[in-house]
Design a protein around this motif. Structure first.
Motif, PDB file in Angstrom:
ATOM      1  N   ARG A  63      30.039  36.222  36.039  1.00  0.00           N
ATOM      2  CA  ARG A  63      27.867  36.566  35.231  1.00  0.00           C
ATOM      3  C   ARG A  63      28.118  37.172  34.982  1.00  0.00           C
ATOM      4  N   TYR A  70      25.939  40.068  27.061  1.00  0.00           N
ATOM      5  CA  TYR A  70      23.669  40.091  26.338  1.00  0.00           C
ATOM      6  C   TYR A  70      23.259  40.927  26.348  1.00  0.00           C
ATOM      7  N   TYR A  79      22.744  40.209  36.166  1.00  0.00           N
ATOM      8  CA  TYR A  79      23.348  38.709  36.624  1.00  0.00           C
ATOM      9  C   TYR A  79      22.866  38.145  36.731  1.00  0.00           C
ATOM     10  N   ASP A  81      19.970  36.633  36.822  1.00  0.00           N
ATOM     11  CA  ASP A  81      19.354  36.274  36.129  1.00  0.00           C
ATOM     12  C   ASP A  81      20.070  34.843  35.322  1.00  0.00           C
ATOM     13  N   LEU A  82      21.022  34.390  36.012  1.00  0.00           N
ATOM     14  CA  LEU A  82      21.932  33.631  34.810  1.00  0.00           C
ATOM     15  C   LEU A  82      22.979  32.758  36.010  1.00  0.00           C
ATOM     16  N   CYS A 237      25.774  28.405  30.394  1.00  0.00           N
ATOM     17  CA  CYS A 237      24.835  29.512  31.436  1.00  0.00           C
ATOM     18  C   CYS A 237      23.748  28.534  31.174  1.00  0.00           C
ATOM     19  N   ILE A 239      19.885  31.043  32.534  1.00  0.00           N
ATOM     20  CA  ILE A 239      19.448  32.636  32.241  1.00  0.00           C
ATOM     21  C   ILE A 239      17.726  31.990  32.389  1.00  0.00           C
TER      22      ILE A 239
END
Ligand SMILES: Cc1ncc(COP(=O)(O)O)c(C=O)c1O
Length: 389
Positions: A63, A70, A79, A81-82, A237, A239
């Motif tokens: 993550r 990003y 990390y 946020d995902l 993933c 996000i």
């Protein structure tokens, strides 16, 4: 559950192959591009004694690595946020299940990735399609068209950018238009960005995560499948900076325990892929696209707008029913023992009778195979009994 238009003709392709025909698969987004060696090596070098579950949100190291990826492309996410998912497919399911209750509505520009129908069915969500047209290359409809569809049950708009099956790439202005709609009506904006790396001709891909004012509204769906041509590792993933949404998605993630361990190992290693890989792959897709679009538009009666991204094109054919044609070309036609499999486009629409004379073609095969496929299509259309002159 609706059948997948991408796979529904598989039995006819199998019969054609058993009868000795070679079938070029233009129906499915399975690229022939090599997976980066760093990812394959990481799987080969696995030496743990037990293949364990991971954290439900994915390995923390992965993550953090993803957040770094990003940030390097100008998208500011932490990390936390995902969450790692089993492909972009599961991220879509988590997003729909977390944003919408049973019977609520999601607006999706059509034609759209056909499995959105299946995921929506599975989440008990109703799809409200908004029409886009082959005539203007599938551009975003006017704001007034969206407003006509919004009801108290509407909770989200789902877009695919760059688009599968259209190859359409949204401009920043179009995303800002969508921003205004979702803020005005307090909706989620779910953006499927699994083809982010595939934006052509100098066009820039804009993520909804970089559109001002969407912190609580934007959800991005992502995947390693196409970026690194490793569809089989099943890692993607979801996000969002909306903490309540991510907390809900985590409950779905915990229910399915963990995303795949080997997939995450490959995904984490793939983060080290050299930038030259993407340049090379992108150049290859551009030359395939140009060959395909030019070749198709030369066939009498065929219309194919030039996609700006992803690796699909929608082509309108001079036939009464593209699904019948797609079946016929597998069952009753070959050119020197070879034929093609395409995806009938009607399954990418949820409005009945739309797209019935269109097919989706994935330019995931090398140029020699693509040229042969164009020749086969042209020859088939010359003799097809259902041809409309
Ligand atoms: C637009 C789009 N979203 C999501 C997916 C799901 O991909 P995966 O589950 O392999 O990440 C695909 C696969 O083709 C796709 O085309």
């Amino acid at each position: 559950m609706p059948k997948s238009p991408i796979r529904k003709l598989v039995p006819f392709a199998e019969t054609a192959k058993k009868a000795g025909k070679k079938v070029y698969h233009l129906n499915i987004g399975q690229p022939d591009i090599s997976t980066p060696k760093v990812a394959l090596d990481a799987i080969h070098n696995f030496s743990d004694k037990v293949v364990e579950y991971s954290h439900s949100a994915g390995f923390e190291s992965y993550r953090k690595g993803l957040a770094n990826y990003y940030q390097n492309i100008g998208i500011d996410v932490d990390y936390t946020d995902l969450m790692v998912t089993t492909g972009g497919s599961e991220a879509l399911l988590f997003a729909l299940n977390s944003c919408l209750d049973n019977g609520e509505e999601v607006i999706i520009p059509e034609p759209f990735y056909a499995n959105y129908n299946g995921f929506s069915t599975s989440a008990g969500v109703k799809v409200k399609p908004i029409a886009t047209s082959i005539d203007d290359g599938f551009a975003l409809p006017a704001i007034a068209e969206f407003e006509k569809l919004i009801t108290p049950k509407t909770k989200a708009i789902l877009i695919c950018n760059p688009g599968n099956p259209t190859g359409y790439l949204y401009s920043k202005e179009e995303l800002e238009t969508l921003r205004n709609i979702v803020i005005k009506h307090d909706l989620f904006l779910i953006a499927d960005e699994v083809y982010r790396e595939f934006a052509y001709d100098g066009h820039i891909h804009h993520s909804v995560l970089n559109i001002d004012g969407l912190t609580e509204h934007a959800i991005v769906i992502d995947s390693t499948s196409k970026r690194y041509s490793m569809c089989g590792v099943r890692v993607g993933c979801i996000i969002s900076k909306n903490k309540a949404l991510m907390a809900t998605a985590l409950k779905f993630a915990q229910a399915r325990l963990s995303p795949p361990t080997f997939g995450q190992i490959a995904g984490e290693a793939a983060l080290k892929t050299d930038a030259s890989y993407f340049k090379q792959v992108s150049a290859e897709y551009v030359s395939r696209r140009d060959l395909l679009v030019e070749g198709l538009n030369k066939i009498e009666g065929v219309i194919c707008p030039k996609p700006k991204g992803a690796f699909y094109a929608i082509a309108q054919l001079p036939v009464d029913d593209a699904e019948k044609f797609a079946q016929w070309i597998l069952e009753d036609f070959d050119l020197n023992g070879e034929t093609i499999m395409v995806a009938p486009a009607a399954g990418f629409y949820s409005t009945p009778n739309k797209g019935i004379n269109q097919v989706r073609i994935a330019y995931v095969l090398n140029k020699e195979a693509l040229q042969k496929s164009i020749d086969i299509l042209a020859a088939a259309l010359r003799v097809y009994p259902g041809r409309i002159l």
